[in-house]
Structures are given as structure tokens and as C-alpha cells.
Write an enzyme that holds these catalytic residues in place. Structure first.
Site, PDB file in Angstrom:
ATOM      1  N   LYS A 195       0.845  -1.200   0.000  1.00 35.95           N
ATOM      2  CA  LYS A 195       0.000   0.000   0.000  1.00 35.95           C
ATOM      3  C   LYS A 195       0.883   1.254   0.000  1.00 35.95           C
ATOM      4  CE  LYS A 195      -3.551   2.292   2.734  1.00 35.95           C
ATOM      5  NZ  LYS A 195      -4.431   2.238   3.897  1.00 35.95           N
ATOM      6  N   GLU A 222      10.744  -4.492   4.537  1.00 35.67           N
ATOM      7  CA  GLU A 222      10.910  -5.901   4.135  1.00 35.67           C
ATOM      8  C   GLU A 222      10.510  -6.100   2.672  1.00 35.67           C
ATOM      9  OE1 GLU A 222       9.294  -4.762   6.753  1.00 35.67           O
ATOM     10  OE2 GLU A 222       9.872  -5.863   8.570  1.00 35.67           O
ATOM     11  N   GLY A 233      -4.660  -2.062   5.255  1.00 35.49           N
ATOM     12  CA  GLY A 233      -3.849  -3.202   4.808  1.00 35.49           C
ATOM     13  C   GLY A 233      -4.496  -4.546   5.095  1.00 35.49           C
ATOM     14  N   ARG A 234      -4.994  -4.721   6.306  1.00 31.29           N
ATOM     15  CA  ARG A 234      -5.541  -6.030   6.685  1.00 31.29           C
ATOM     16  C   ARG A 234      -6.932  -6.271   6.114  1.00 31.29           C
ATOM     17  NH1 ARG A 234      -4.346  -2.487  10.598  1.00 31.29           N
ATOM     18  NH2 ARG A 234      -5.958  -1.710  12.002  1.00 31.29           N
ATOM     19  N   GLU A 273      -4.127  -6.469  15.184  1.00 31.26           N
ATOM     20  CA  GLU A 273      -3.687  -5.147  14.723  1.00 31.26           C
ATOM     21  C   GLU A 273      -4.862  -4.162  14.789  1.00 31.26           C
ATOM     22  OE1 GLU A 273      -2.085  -4.214  10.588  1.00 31.26           O
ATOM     23  OE2 GLU A 273      -0.204  -4.431  11.656  1.00 31.26           O
ATOM     24  N   HIS A 333      -2.875 -32.472  18.648  1.00 35.21           N
ATOM     25  CA  HIS A 333      -1.724 -33.226  19.149  1.00 35.21           C
ATOM     26  C   HIS A 333      -0.618 -32.293  19.614  1.00 35.21           C
ATOM     27  CE1 HIS A 333      -3.538 -37.004  17.865  1.00 35.21           C
ATOM     28  NE2 HIS A 333      -4.030 -36.268  16.872  1.00 35.21           N
ATOM     29  N   LYS A 344       9.617  -0.022  13.968  1.00 35.03           N
ATOM     30  CA  LYS A 344      10.108   0.287  12.616  1.00 35.03           C
ATOM     31  C   LYS A 344      11.148   1.402  12.685  1.00 35.03           C
ATOM     32  CE  LYS A 344       5.881  -0.735  10.007  1.00 35.03           C
ATOM     33  NZ  LYS A 344       4.824  -0.201   9.175  1.00 35.03           N
TER      34      LYS A 344
HETATM   35  O1  F6P Z   1       3.478  -2.689   9.811  1.00 39.55           O
HETATM   36  C1  F6P Z   1       2.138  -2.940   9.720  1.00 39.55           C
HETATM   37  C2  F6P Z   1       1.598  -2.656   8.343  1.00 39.55           C
HETATM   38  O2  F6P Z   1       1.469  -1.286   8.164  1.00 39.55           O
HETATM   39  C3  F6P Z   1       0.278  -3.380   8.123  1.00 39.55           C
HETATM   40  O3  F6P Z   1      -0.803  -2.699   8.627  1.00 39.55           O
HETATM   41  C4  F6P Z   1       0.279  -3.549   6.654  1.00 39.55           C
HETATM   42  O4  F6P Z   1      -0.643  -4.531   6.247  1.00 39.55           O
HETATM   43  C5  F6P Z   1       1.717  -3.949   6.420  1.00 39.55           C
HETATM   44  O5  F6P Z   1       2.454  -3.151   7.324  1.00 39.55           O
HETATM   45  C6  F6P Z   1       2.224  -3.778   5.020  1.00 39.55           C
HETATM   46  O6  F6P Z   1       2.116  -2.461   4.586  1.00 39.55           O
HETATM   47  P1  F6P Z   1       2.284  -2.074   3.067  1.00 39.55           P
HETATM   48  O7  F6P Z   1       1.192  -2.728   2.291  1.00 39.55           O
HETATM   49  O8  F6P Z   1       2.211  -0.589   3.026  1.00 39.55           O
HETATM   50  O9  F6P Z   1       3.641  -2.560   2.604  1.00 39.55           O
END
Ligand code: F6P
Length: 531
Positions: free
Chosen positions: A208, A214, A268-269, A354, A385, A490
Site C-alpha cells: 500500500k 521488508e 492493509g488487513r 492489529e 496433538h 520500525k
Molecule cells: O506494519 C504494519 C503494516 O502497516 C500493516 O498494517 C500492513 O498490512 C503492512 O504493514 C504492510 O504495509 P504495506 O502494504 O504498506 O507494505
């Protein structure tokens, strides 16, 4: 808490009194005393059967919980979301993922503008792109059709699409492979790349913000791999992106025709319904994706129009509030009895924790006590299990969600699922047994049964959980749509990274300094790998 707007409500006080009266009641007796308990406390909605009769509730409990929901203006909160109000107050944004599955095409307004024409046009672009890739019409730089899709993302840009892709594996086009990469340790990406032909691979950078460390690391590594194999000019044919940050995607070298926008009113979620579902749309096809949206849309209509006491997301939400605030239940276990659904706990963990893992209300004052539960889980058969021992005999009461599909018939699997819910409920209190073999029982669970694992049923299931989490947020008075708690880590990582890559070690606490020193010592003897 004295004077708190939530706990001073008459409905709250009534629930407290009721909870102490009900504390001694055993589910076994509630079933024995009411032969219609299943009919009374279960619900069928399209292909979804929800049995909440094995929760520690009575008709009185449900009545009081609905009073609490009304007192917390759940109806007004729900209307505000569908009306595009800026209910994500800390980010001053609307929350309108429901617009993405509004197949009825009714206008949905954000700041006075109907977002549907744009939603529709992006969906059409996604579908056209997906069809081209699926039919082999989209050619890579060497003229070969794309046969491998690699989604690079994290959090909501990873967990939702990965879960759905796995859940709908039977709907995937046989000659297309899909991989989901999130971890910047290089192992995950390198393992995936080792099996891929670059000439037939499409990377989808799903972010987004297009700034997530990452994702940017993995996208950069994938780009380097591709350029090594096919040259710089291949990037445009082998990369697509989904983002609100169109400039950053362009700067990465992705042509604008392969960049699919999303909007700041999609969290995002909650984003699997948007272009973030591109890998899925390619793998399963626009028709299956449309059915996935249709299932969610059906749940949206039910949620939006049903009275609170006949409203499945509201019912399940209020049972969750009951457990968290009145029965001291710290967690919820998500237990899918279907291999294809095994990633559901990870998606729901982000969705719930979250969204509702918050300590202040929307007015900035502290919450009353408990907010969102600890969500954990795993495939039911394997979990039986492993951690089920704790669910059955620990003093902690952990409500469970059992989730399965009726078709195809799988006797052993379903017998186990039904039996576990039954065992949690009845317990084994025979006085002749030694204490270590006794089970108190009286442990709550909800069972959700899909007719079959279809895109439509899956859409309903996911939207059900989304609305459940939202309703709980309304009751607790929190903003379920921001995630400020992830920011500090972060920022600290950003400021620590220079020290790990050889810069000066700035004074932190002795633990952090000690760990960095250990890392640098190991690094001086090895070559660096991941991010
Ligand atoms: O760090 C949390 C977050 O902001 C989530 O809410 C989101 O889904 C994820 O990082 C990834 O964010 P992006 O889609 O901006 O890379």
C-alpha cells in the site's frame, strides 16, 4: 474502572451481575435444560452455518449483550462506515473496504465523491491483466508466457492473499504457480527463485505504501535476480505493482500499465478485496474472484441491514466481548479443520490483533480493561496433538472457533472436530477418576461450517470476521483501523541498521548494545546474507 463511559453503563453493570450468577452454570446443564439450545443459538446464512450454542451464554446473556451493543451505538457506527465517514480518526480516513465488494454498484461516497466508478475501472483493469496472463497473452521479455506468479508483500499485503490462494488452491489454473514472499532473510526468496524460470516469472510488488522495508528489500532482490538473468529492459514485462504510492512504483521501474492503484480508505488487513488480490485473480481467475467478492457482499448486506440480535457478526462480536470482559478469557483459538484453511489463524491474527490491540479510546482516554484477545491457532488436527492439552485442562478459559467444510465428506476429520468441541463443553468430572484425568469442561466454542470451500463461502467467512472485529472495536470505543503500535519498532530498526552494517555503534541500552556487538563479531567472520 470508576467513571469510565463503558463500565458505568447500566448494561455493563447488568452483565457483571449476570456474569457472577452464571459463573457456576455448566454448559452441560444448559444443554440438558433446553433441548432446543442448538436451534436457539445457531444461525444459517447462505452456505454458512454458525453454531454458537456451545458458548457460555443464555438467552438473558444475549439480551444483555445486545443492550450493551445498542448503548455503544453499534448501529450508528455501522452506518457511519457504510456512509464513508472518517471513522479512522487518527489517520482522518474513511474505512470503505465494503465498496470493493459492492457488486450491486450502489454509490459509495467518500468526501462527497462516489468511489464506485474508480473501483469498477480498476477492477476491470485487474481482470483484463489477469486474463492476459492466464491465457498466455502477456509475454515476458523473451517472448515466453508467464507461468509463475510471485507476490512480494508483508502484513495485509501478504497474509490475506496467501491465505485465500491456499484456501482456493483447487480453483487455481493448473499451469500457473503462485508463491508469496515476505521474509527478508533471503531463504524464503532464494528457495522460491531456485525453482523459477525468470523468462516465465511475474513479480507482483504488493505494498500500500511502497515503503515497507521488508517488501522493498525483497522487491529489490527479485529485481536484481531478474536483471542478472534477462537484463534491465525486462523489468517492465516481469513486474507489476499495487500501491497508493504510484510515484514510488514508477521510480522502481514498473510501467504505469502494470501498476494498480488502491486507496487510503482500504486498510492493509482489509485489502485482499482490492488490487492486492491480483495474484489471486490471476491464479483463480476473475470469475472465481468475483464469487469471492459476492460472498463478502452478501455478508455486508446481512451486517448492514439485520437487526443487532439477528446479525451474525454482531452476535459473535458480543460473545467475544462477553468472554474478554466478563469471563476473563484472554485469548481466542482459531482451529480450521481443513488443510486448505490452515493459514486462516495467521490472517485473523493480524485482522484482530492489529485492529483491536489498543490501549486508548478514540477520545484518547484509557480503555476500560480488556480489548482485543490474543489470537492464535493452527490446523485443528495437528493442534489436537500439540496445544489442545492446554485448551482442555489449563485453568485458563480460552474460547475456540472451529471452522470446517461439510463437503467433501471427511468422516474422521469432522468426527474429531465435533468431538473436540463436545469434549471442551462436557468435560469429564467423574469423581472416581484421579484428578489428572478429570476435565472441568464448560469451555466455550463456536463452530462455523461452510457448505463447501467455495470462493463465495470463503468471502462470507472473511467478511464475517472483519465485521465482528469492527463491532468489538465500537463496543470498546477504540479505532480498529489504525496501527500506531507498529511504528516505534520500525523507527528503531531504521536507526539501528547503520550500526549493523558497520557504522558507529551509538549508545543504546546495554542489552541492545551487547546484542549488536555479538552480531558484529559474528559478521566479521562471515558474509552478510539477508536484510
Ligand atoms: O506494519 C504494519 C503494516 O502497516 C500493516 O498494517 C500492513 O498490512 C503492512 O504493514 C504492510 O504495509 P504495506 O502494504 O504498506 O507494505
Amino acid at each position: 474502572m470508576t467513571g469510565h463511559p463503558l463500565t458505568t453503563l447500566p448494561a455493563w453493570a447488568a452483565l457483571e451481575t449476570h456474569a457472577s450468577a452464571l459463573r457456576e452454570a455448566h454448559l452441560r446443564d444448559l444443554f440438558a435444560g433446553d433441548p432446543d439450545r442448538f436451534a436457539r443459538f445457531s444461525f444459517t446464512l447462505g452456505p454458512l452455518l454458525a453454531d454458537y450454542s456451545k458458548n457460555r451464554v443464555t438467552a438473558e446473556t444475549m439480551g444483555l449483550l445486545m443492550e450493551l451493543a445498542r448503548a455503544r451505538d453499534v448501529e450508528a457506527g455501522r452506518a457511519a462506515m457504510f456512509a464513508g465517514a472518517h471513522i479512522n480518526t487518527t489517520e482522518d480516513r474513511a474505512v470503505l473496504h465494503v465498496a470493493l465488494r459492492n457488486r450491486a454498484q450502489r454509490p459509495m461516497m467518500v468526501d462527497g465523491i462516489d468511489v464506485m466508478p474508480e473501483v469498477r475501472s480498476v477492477r476491470e483493469r485487474i481482470n483484463a491483466f489477469a486474463r492476459q496472463v492466464r491465457t498466455g497473452g502477456w509475454l515476458g521479455a523473451t517472448g515466453k508466457p508467464i507461468r509463475h506468479i510471485v507476490n512480494i508483500g508483508i502484513g495485509g499485503s501478504h497474509l490475506g492473499p496467501m491465505f485465500v490462494a491456499e484456501a482456493l488452491r483447487d480453483f487455481q489454473q493448473a499451469d500457473l504457480s503462485v508463491a508469496f514472499i515476505s521474509n527478508p532473510d533471503r531463504a524464503q526468496l532464494d528457495d522460491a527463485l531456485a525453482a523459477l524460470n525468470p523468462a516465465a516469472t511475474l513479480f507482483i510488488v504488493a505494498s500500500k505504501t511502497f515503503t515497507t522495508a521488508e517488501t522493498m528489500f525483497n522487491a529489490g532482490a527479485a529485481r536484481t535476480w531478474l536483471v542478472d538473468k534477462l537484463g534491465e529492459s525486462a523489468v517492465g514485462k516481469h513486474f507489476a505493482a499495487i500501491s497508493t504510492n504510484l510515484d514510488a512504483a514508477a521510480a522502481f521501474g514498473i510501467p504505469k500499465d502494470n501498476v494498480f492503484p488502491m486507496w487510503d480508505w482500504v486498510g492493509g488487513r482489509y485489502s485482499v478485496w482490492s488490487a492486492i488480490g491480483l495474484a489471486l485473480t490471476i491464479a483463480c481467475g476473475p470469475e472465481a474472484f468475483d464469487q469471492f467478492l459476492a460472498g463478502a457482499e452478501a455478508m455486508d448486506r446481512h451486517f448492514e441491514t439485520s437487526s443487532l440480535d439477528q446479525n451474525l457478526p454482531v452476535i459473535l462480536a458480543m460473545i467475544g466481548v462477553w468472554h474478554a470482559d466478563f469471563l476473563d478469557s484472554p485469548a481466542v483459538a482459531i482451529l480450521p479443520y481443513d488443510h486448505r484453511l490452515r493459514l486462516l489463524p495467521f490472517h485473523l491474527q493480524q485482522l484482530d490483533m492489529e485492529s483491536n490491540g489498543k490501549g486508548v479510546m478514540t477520545d484518547g482516554t484509557p480503555v476500560a480493561g480488556e480489548t482485543g484477545p490474543i489470537v492464535f491457532g493452527g490446523g485443528g488436527s495437528d493442534s489436537q496433538h500439540s496445544f489442545f492439552q492446554l485448551l482442555h485442562q489449563s485453568p485458563r478459559h480460552i474460547p475456540c472457533d472451529f471452522i470446517g467444510a461439510l463437503k467433501p465428506s471427511r468422516d474422521l476429520l469432522l468426527a474429531n472436530m465435533f468431538a473436540q468441541a463436545e469434549a471442551l463443553m462436557i468435560g469429564r468430572t467423574d469423581a472416581n477418576l484421579p484428578p489428572h484425568r478429570r476435565f472441568s469442561g464448560n469451555r466455550s466454542s463456536t463452530t462455523l461450517l461452510l457448505e463447501e470451500l467455495s470462493p463465495y463461502a470463503l468471502g462470507m467467512l472473511m467478511a464475517l470476521y472483519e465485521h465482528k472485529v469492527f463491532v468489538q472495536g465500537l463496543v470498546w470505543g477504540i479505532n480498529s483501523f489504525d496501527q500506531w503500535g507498529v511504528e516505534l519498532g520500525k523507527e528503531l530498526a531504521k536507526s539501528l541498521q547503520p550500526a549493523l552494517t558497520g557504522g558507529a555503534l551509538k549508545g543504546r541500552d546495554s542489552s541492545t548494545n551487547g546484542l549488536i556487538a555479538a552480531y558484529l563479531k559474528a559478521k566479521s567472520g562471515t558474509k552478510a546474507g539477508g536484510a
